[in-house]
Design an enzyme around this catalytic site. Structure first.
Site, short mmCIF file in Angstrom:
data_model
loop_
_atom_site.label_atom_id
_atom_site.label_comp_id
_atom_site.label_asym_id
_atom_site.label_seq_id
_atom_site.Cartn_x
_atom_site.Cartn_y
_atom_site.Cartn_z
N GLY A 291 5.54 3.90 -1.29
CA GLY A 291 5.53 2.58 -1.91
C GLY A 291 4.11 2.03 -2.05
O GLY A 291 3.15 2.78 -2.23
N SER A 292 3.98 0.72 -1.91
CA SER A 292 2.73 0.07 -2.27
C SER A 292 1.56 0.37 -1.34
O SER A 292 0.41 0.09 -1.69
CB SER A 292 2.95 -1.45 -2.33
OG SER A 292 3.84 -1.77 -3.38
N THR A 293 1.82 0.92 -0.15
CA THR A 293 0.68 1.32 0.68
C THR A 293 -0.14 2.40 -0.02
O THR A 293 -1.31 2.61 0.30
CB THR A 293 1.17 1.86 2.05
OG1 THR A 293 2.09 2.94 1.84
CG2 THR A 293 1.85 0.75 2.84
N ASN A 294 0.48 3.07 -0.99
CA ASN A 294 -0.18 4.13 -1.74
C ASN A 294 -1.16 3.59 -2.77
O ASN A 294 -1.99 4.33 -3.31
CB ASN A 294 0.90 4.96 -2.43
CG ASN A 294 0.37 6.24 -3.04
OD1 ASN A 294 -0.08 7.12 -2.34
ND2 ASN A 294 0.44 6.34 -4.36
N SER A 347 0.41 -7.11 -4.62
CA SER A 347 1.14 -5.84 -4.73
C SER A 347 1.89 -5.72 -6.06
O SER A 347 3.08 -5.38 -6.09
CB SER A 347 2.12 -5.69 -3.56
OG SER A 347 2.47 -4.34 -3.37
#
Length: 576
Positions: A291-294, A347
């Site tokens: 997800g958005s940690t990427n 995000s």
């Protein structure tokens, strides 16, 4: 007339018979002492000489401070010689042993009925005082042998990482298995001569080869931080009704892992009772879409290519068309101007896709590879998986967009933790490590080689991304619940749909928060991932509080003070 027998003839006949008998005895004697002597000697030795294995004491596994996480203690094995048990007292023996060993009487009775066997182990890992009490009953045919048992003082502490040993004392999973050659040592051997009553024959020779004890393994784990991580994680998994979770705490400068927690987790002192999933080290073995940690990797690729800066402004709608798919932000909104910092802080999936369009698929793929995706990162942690990173040539039109914000690829918690360690360390990745060193045959500590350092992105890019990540934890960002009073915190939330084989599709979510502090002089990074939470599912509300609890404890435990600086003001929404 009465005829008398011929004495001479009878004597000759008797002598002939005696000669025949003596020749048979002589032949048998020649056979026994000549031809068959070695065979008979071997059979006699088998009956008289009893070989025994002398188990080696297994080495300990400790944390960085030398506190025992896995230790070997003395134990006893209780066995029976069914042939030596008085048939009239079998019921008494079975009743007594069943009571003392907490075993069904029927099981003991079945062992006693095997009268053709001379050695049947009934119980291992018996505490010496308990074994002494059993032997005090003086039950004929019941014996005791000295041995060892593996004990885990923390119970479930670091259970998925440590692993466990089997009944033979060999490592089966985790570090117990990976370092078995070092920990196990070498068993010794002994043989003694026994008489008919199974007692040692005095004045006979015995052979003995002493066991070689195993060596110790010292980890980089901090027992206290590990405990705090497990407590915070377990509370949140229960509170949200989640399936599982993992936490990793790492030293930014060295890559040493201070905590690697999983929930739920098996009690290692009773690992047989736990499901297989609870015995695994999910932090290294479970793969999920990040997800958005990427998005920090997409940011790094675009900034290294020079196509954007943190202040680059884009007009971002709430949806975008990618091939045959319409992709959206988490919340509907009107088209609005956002800086690249604002895109990361809020995000925005759409804004991230717009930035990724400024670089090629190969550039984005190469950056993923540089950060360690699609391969094991060489930590040496048992069960580590490589995740999934499709070749860029195979990306579909929509996949090219979704990969930019963390869907369509799979990673482990360990891989994602390494990404943020790299950013926090000025763009230099330190290969994560869990083993600080081992002892040699003399008991002296031998440190592990220093972690490999690899530059992934420039210091300038890493510093800029770190500032952008501080905005994520600010009042306008998605990770405000990760803020720690007095400290500058940088981090990123992640909320991804979760692929589940049971439903053959996307079912549920993966909530993540990963970050580091102090943001301007990074020392510690931590990651919290919660799988399939049922009550709420956003990384900012589910995983960020776990990060905050664990990092707050770790900062105090490692005595890391605030830097006393304040984050510079960052523009998220420029005035039109």
């Amino acid at each position: 007339m009465l005829r008398l027998g011929n004495p001479a003839r009878r004597l000759r006949a008797a002598l002939v018979v005696m000669a025949i008998v003596l020749s048979l005895f002589a032949g048998r004697l020649v056979q026994l002492q000549g031809f068959d002597s070695k065979v008979l000697q071997a059979r006699a030795a088998e009956q008289r000489v009893r070989p025994e294995t002398l188990p080696a004491r297994r080495g300990s596994i400790t944390d960085a401070g030398g506190h025992d996480l896995a230790v070997t203690v003395e134990a006893r094995e209780i066995y029976v010689d069914p042939k030596d048990v008085d048939p009239d007292k079998r019921d008494l023996v079975a009743t007594t042993l069943a009571r003392e060993l907490n075993k069904p009487k029927e099981e003991i009775a079945a062992a006693l009925a095997k009268t053709t066997q001379r050695y049947i182990p009934l119980a291992r890992d018996i505490e010496p005082p308990r074994a002494k009490r059993i032997m005090g009953f003086e039950l004929k045919g019941v014996g005791m042998k000295e041995t060892y048992r593996r004990l885990y003082p923390g119970g479930s502490l670091a259970g998925g990482l440590l692993g466990f040993v089997g009944v033979d004392g060999r490592g089966l999973e985790g570090l117990e298995s990976a370092y078995d050659d070092i920990l196990a040592g070498k068993d010794g051997k002994q043989s003694v001569e026994l008489g008919a009553n199974r007692q040692r024959i005095p004045m006979t020779r015995s052979q003995r080869e002493a066991p070689v004890p195993g060596r110790n393994v010292r980890l980089t784990l901090d027992r206290d931080i590990q405990w705090a991580a497990e407590q915070a994680l377990d509370r949140q998994v229960r509170a949200t009704g989640a399936r599982s979770g993992s936490v990793i705490v790492m030293d930014v400068r060295t890559g040493q892992i201070y905590a690697m927690a999983n929930a739920p987790q098996a009690n290692l002192n009773d690992w047989q009772s736990a499901p297989a999933d609870d015995r695994a080290n999910r932090a290294a073995s479970e793969v999920f879409e990040p997800g958005s940690t990427n998005k920090v990797i997409t940011a790094a690729a675009a900034m290294e290519a020079g196509v954007v800066t943190p202040d680059t402004v884009l007009r971002v709608p709430d949806h975008i068309q990618c091939a045959d798919q319409q992709l959206k932000d988490a919340h509907p909104h009107k088209p609005e101007p956002l800086t690249f910092t604002g895109i990361l802080a809020e995000s925005s999936n759409v804004g991230t896709i717009m930035v990724s369009d400024k670089i090629s698929s190969q550039q984005l793929y190469d950056m993923f590879r540089s950060f360690g995706f699609g391969a094991r990162i060489g930590s040496g942690i048992p069960g580590e998986q490589a995740g999934l990173l499709p070749q860029w040539q195979t990306w579909s039109g929509s996949q090219r967009c979704t990969i930019a914000y963390g869907q369509g690829i799979s990673v482990t918690a360990l891989q994602m933790a390494s990404v943020y360690q790299t950013i926090a360390n000025g763009g230099v990745r330190m290969t994560p490590s869990i083993v600080a060193g081992t002892t040699d045959e003399h008991g002296a500590f031998v440190p592990s080689p220093a972690a490999k350092a690899t530059r992934v992105i420039s210091q300038t890019t890493a510093d800029k991304i770190a500032l952008m990540l501080e905005a994520v934890v600010g009042h306008e960002g998605t990770g405000e619940e990760a803020s720690i009073e007095g400290y500058r915190v940088a981090g990123k939330t992640g909320t991804a749909m979760r692929y589940d084989e049971k439903c053959a599709g996307y079912c549920g979510y993966t909530a993540t928060f990963v970050g580091f502090t102090p943001a301007d002089q990074p020392r510690l990074m931590a990651l919290a991932v919660i799988q399939d939470p049922k009550k709420d599912h956003y990384g900012g509300s589910v995983a960020a509080p776990v990060f905050k609890d664990v990092m707050t404890f770790a900062l105090k435990s490692r005595k890391i003070p605030p830097t006393g600086t304040k984050a510079p003001a960052m523009v998220l929404r420029p005035s039109e």
